[in-house]
Design a protein around this motif. Structure first.
Motif, PDB file in Angstrom:
ATOM      1  N   ALA A   1     -35.647  34.348  44.317  1.00  0.00           N
ATOM      2  CA  ALA A   1     -36.548  35.249  45.039  1.00  0.00           C
ATOM      3  C   ALA A   1     -36.035  36.682  45.019  1.00  0.00           C
ATOM      4  N   GLY A   2     -34.723  36.836  45.138  1.00  0.00           N
ATOM      5  CA  GLY A   2     -34.149  38.182  45.123  1.00  0.00           C
ATOM      6  C   GLY A   2     -34.340  38.870  43.790  1.00  0.00           C
ATOM      7  N   ASP A   3     -34.132  38.133  42.718  1.00  0.00           N
ATOM      8  CA  ASP A   3     -34.303  38.731  41.393  1.00  0.00           C
ATOM      9  C   ASP A   3     -35.766  39.074  41.143  1.00  0.00           C
ATOM     10  N   ALA A   4     -36.677  38.186  41.565  1.00  0.00           N
ATOM     11  CA  ALA A   4     -38.107  38.466  41.393  1.00  0.00           C
ATOM     12  C   ALA A   4     -38.500  39.721  42.159  1.00  0.00           C
ATOM     13  N   SER A   5     -37.940  39.883  43.349  1.00  0.00           N
ATOM     14  CA  SER A   5     -38.260  41.061  44.155  1.00  0.00           C
ATOM     15  C   SER A   5     -37.757  42.343  43.501  1.00  0.00           C
ATOM     16  N   VAL A   6     -36.541  42.304  42.978  1.00  0.00           N
ATOM     17  CA  VAL A   6     -35.989  43.494  42.319  1.00  0.00           C
ATOM     18  C   VAL A   6     -36.822  43.856  41.089  1.00  0.00           C
ATOM     19  N   LEU A   7     -37.193  42.844  40.313  1.00  0.00           N
ATOM     20  CA  LEU A   7     -37.980  43.094  39.103  1.00  0.00           C
ATOM     21  C   LEU A   7     -39.363  43.647  39.438  1.00  0.00           C
TER      22      LEU A   7
END
Length: 545
Positions: A511-517
Motif C-alpha cells: 500500500a505504501g509503494d502504491a501511494s508513493v507511485l
C-alpha cells in the motif's frame, strides 16, 4: 579471456561513436584509481565514499580462510542448512553465486508470512531449524525486512532451547548499529568494507560469507574476478567494461528514434544461474534517477519483446560462447556476452559506473528508495482501514489509482485501460507481493502482459524489488504503469518486539509503494488482491490474455 562481448548492427555503431571518448578521457584507469570526480561535482562527495568495490578482490582474500574454518566447524556440528536474511545486493549476489555453484542456500528476502514460515521450518531433506544457521546481512541493520527476520529466528531458536548466538552470523558495516548490537549479543560478526554500496558488494563479505558457508569455492570465484581486473583497468578500445558501458548507455543518450533506454536481459543456455536478476538490481538502482536511467527487463529467449522488439529496447544476451554465438544472423544488433561469474561481476560493476557518467547521473546514490519505506512506516503507525475495492470479480478485489481505470467492471477491461495509459516509450511493471514459493507460476504473467500490452514489461517479487527496480520506478522516466498483485491469506507470523505482524508489514509495504507511485509521482496503479490465490491465478492469466 575470461569475458567476451560482441556487438553488431546498430549497437556497434553506437559503441564506435562513444568508445573513443571513454578511452581518451581515461575513464577506466580513473575508476581503478578511485577518482571521485568522474561523475561531476554534484556526485563527488558520494563517489568518494563508494568506490571501495574496485579493491574488493584483494580486500576479500583474507576472509576466505575464516569463512572456510567456520563452515568446517558448522558441518562438524551437523549444521548444514544456511538461511540468508538480506535485501537487494545483500541477497541477490549470494543467490546467483550459490545457484551457479549448485549449492543450497535458502534466501529470505520477503515479508510474506508463508515464506517466513518456510524459512523457519525448513524441509525434511535440508533439515529443519535444528540444523539451520541464519546469516543476517545488512549494511546498517535498520532494514525492516532483515531486522524482522532476525527477530523471528531469534525467538524460534530460543523456543527450541538453542542459544541464538550459536546459530546467527552477522554481516554488516563496521560501527553500524547492527555491528554494535550483534557483538553485544555475542554473535559472530563479519565486517564489510563501508566504502562499498550494497549493489556493488558481490565480491565483499556480503556476497562471500553466505555463499562460502553454503559450500561455494570462494577462491575460484575470486580468481575469476582477479583475472579480469587488468582488462577493465586499461584505457583501451578492447576494454570489455568500456565496450559494455558504451553499448548499454550510448543508445540511451541518443535522440529519437534511435534512443534505446531499456535493456532486455536474456539468459540463453549459459551456466550462470540467475545473473540477470543481479544485473537488473545493479543497473536499475544505479541509473534510475533524475528522470533518466536504463530499465533492465529480465526476459526469456522466446519472450514477446524478442519476437517483436520495441524500438527502444536493446537485447543483451548472456551465453556460454559469445565468440561463436555472434555468427548467428538472428542475433544481429544484440549485445552478446559470455564469461565466468567472477568476471561478470567485475565487468558489470565497472560498466554500470561508466554508464552513470554517460547518463550524467550519480550511480552510487539511491535517492528514492527511502520514500516507500517512509510510507510503509506511516501506514504501520496509523493503521488506516483498507481502501475499498472498486469492484470484486472472480474473488479478485480490484483497486485503482484513478476511478476511470475501473469503468469496465471487469479485470480484463481494467488491464486494457491500464495498458492504454502507457505513454510512448513507456513500460509496464508487475509487482507481486505474494508468497513466491507457493505461487511461482505467477512470474509467467510477465510474458502474457508483455504480449497484451505490446510494451516492455518487468516483473518483481515484493518487497524484494523495492531495493532494486523500486528506485527506477520513482526516480527514472515518468513512463511506467503499475500492476500490483497482493494476496489474502490466513497464514501470519508475529514479529517479536514489534506491534505488527509479517502479514501486516507486507500489506503496508504494498500500500505504501502504491501511494508513493500514484500520489507522489502521478503514476497509474492497479492493485489486484487474490482472496484465494491458488484458485485465482488462472483467472488472472485469462484476463491478461
Amino acid at each position: 579471456m575470461s569475458f567476451d562481448i560482441h556487438v553488431s548492427g546498430h549497437v556497434k555503431s553506437v559503441v564506435d561513436d562513444v568508445l573513443p571518448s571513454l578511452v581518451s578521457e581515461l575513464v577506466a584507469s580513473g575508476i581503478t584509481a578511485e577518482d571521485p570526480t568522474l561523475w561531476g561535482p554534484a556526485a563527488e562527495q558520494e563517489a568518494a565514499q563508494r568506490l571501495g568495490w574496485v579493491d574488493a578482490v584483494s580486500v576479500s582474500r583474507p576472509l576466505v580462510a575464516d569463512i572456510a574454518a567456520l563452515r568446517a566447524d558448522m558441518v562438524a556440528k551437523g549444521l548444514t542448512r544456511i538461511v540468508l536474511a538480506g535485501m537487494g545486493g545483500s541477497s541477490l549476489a549470494p543467490e546467483v553465486i550459490a545457484q551457479t555453484s549448485g549449492v543450497p542456500l535458502v534466501i529470505l528476502d520477503s515479508t510474506s508470512p508463508g515464506q517466513v514460515l518456510a524459512a523457519l521450518d525448513g524441509d525434511a531433506e535440508a533439515g529443519g531449524l535444528a540444523q539451520t544457521v541464519l546469516v543476517v546481512s545488512s549494511k546498517s541493520g535498520s532494514t525492516v525486512e532483515t531486522d524482522s527476520a532476525k527477530r523471528a529466528f531469534e525467538a524460534a531458536f530460543r523456543d527450541l532451547g538453542i542459544d541464538p548466538a550459536e546459530r546467527i552470523i552477522v554481516v554488516t558495516d563496521p560501527g553500524s548499529p547492527l555491528d554494535a548490537s550483534a557483538r553485544q549479543d555475542g554473535y559472530r560478526v563479519f565486517n564489510a568494507d563501508p566504502t562499498v554500496g550494497g549493489r556493488y558488494s558481490a565480491l565483499t563479505a556480503f556476497g562471500l560469507v553466505p555463499a562460502g558457508l553454503a559450500g561455494v569455492d570462494l577462491d575460484e570465484l575470486l580468481d575469476e574476478a582477479d583475472a579480469t581486473l587488468l582488462e577493465v583497468a586499461i584505457d583501451s578500445p578492447e576494454n570489455p567494461a568500456l565496450v559494455l558501458a558504451a553499448a548499454i548507455a550510448g543508445g540511451a543518450v541518443s535522440s529519437a528514434p534511435d534512443r534505446r533506454d531499456k535493456l532486455g536481459l536474456i539468459s540463453d543456455g549459459t551456466h550462470l544461474v540467475g545473473l540477470p536478476d543481479w544485473i537488473e538490481q545493479l543497473i536499475a538502482e544505479s541509473t534510475g534517477k533524475d528522470g533518466t536511467g536504463l530499465l533492465p527487463v529480465v526476459m526469456l529467449p522466446v519472450s514477446p519483446e524478442v519476437e517483436n522488439r520495441p524500438g527502444d529496447l536493446q537485447i543483451v544476451r548472456l551465453v556460454d560462447e559469445a565468440a561463436q554465438f555472434h555468427l548467428f544472423e538472428r542475433h544481429e544488433g544484440e549485445i552478446l556476452i559470455s564469461g565466468s561469474l567472477g568476471a561478470q561481476f567485475v565487468v558489470w560493476e565497472y560498466a554500470t559506473a561508466i554508464a552513470g557518467r554517460l547518463l550524467g547521473i550519480d550511480p552510487f546514490d539511491q535517492p528514492d528508495v527511502e520514500s516507500a519505506k517512509t510510507a510503509t512506516r506511516g501506514l504501520l503507525e496509523a493503521r488506516p482501514d483498507a481502501t475499498r475495492a472498486a469492484f470484486v470479480a472472480d474473488g479478485v478485489e480490484v483497486r485503482v489509482s484513478d476511478p476511470a481505470l475501473a469503468a469496465s467492471g471487469t479485470i480484463a477491461g481494467v488491464l486494457d485501460a491500464l495498458w492504454a495509459r502507457v505513454p510512448a516509450g513507456g513500460y509496464v511493471a508487475i509487482q507481486a507481493y505474494v508468497n513466491r514459493l507457493a505461487l511461482p507460476e505467477l512470474s509467467g504473467l510477465r510474458e502474457l502482459v508483455a504480449a497484451d500490452s505490446g510494451r516492455p514489461t518487468t516483473f518483481g517479487w515484493g518487497p524484494r524489488f523495492l531495493h532494486s527496480t523500486g528506485q527506477y520506478h520513482k526516480g527514472g522516466p515518468a513512463t511506467g504503469v503499475f500492476l500490483q498483485i497482493t494476496e489474502r491469506t490466513d497464514v501470519d507470523v508475529e514479529i517479536p518486539g514489534r506491534p505488527f505482524t509479517f502479514g501486516e508489514l507486507i500489506e503496508a509495504q504494498a500500500a505504501g509503494d502504491a501511494s508513493v507511485l500514484a500520489t507522489g509521482h502521478g503514476r497509474p496503479v492497479v492493485t489486484l488482491t487474490l482472496t484465494d490465490p491458488q484458485l485465482e491465478v488462472l483467472s488472472l492469466f485469462e484476463a491478461a490474455q
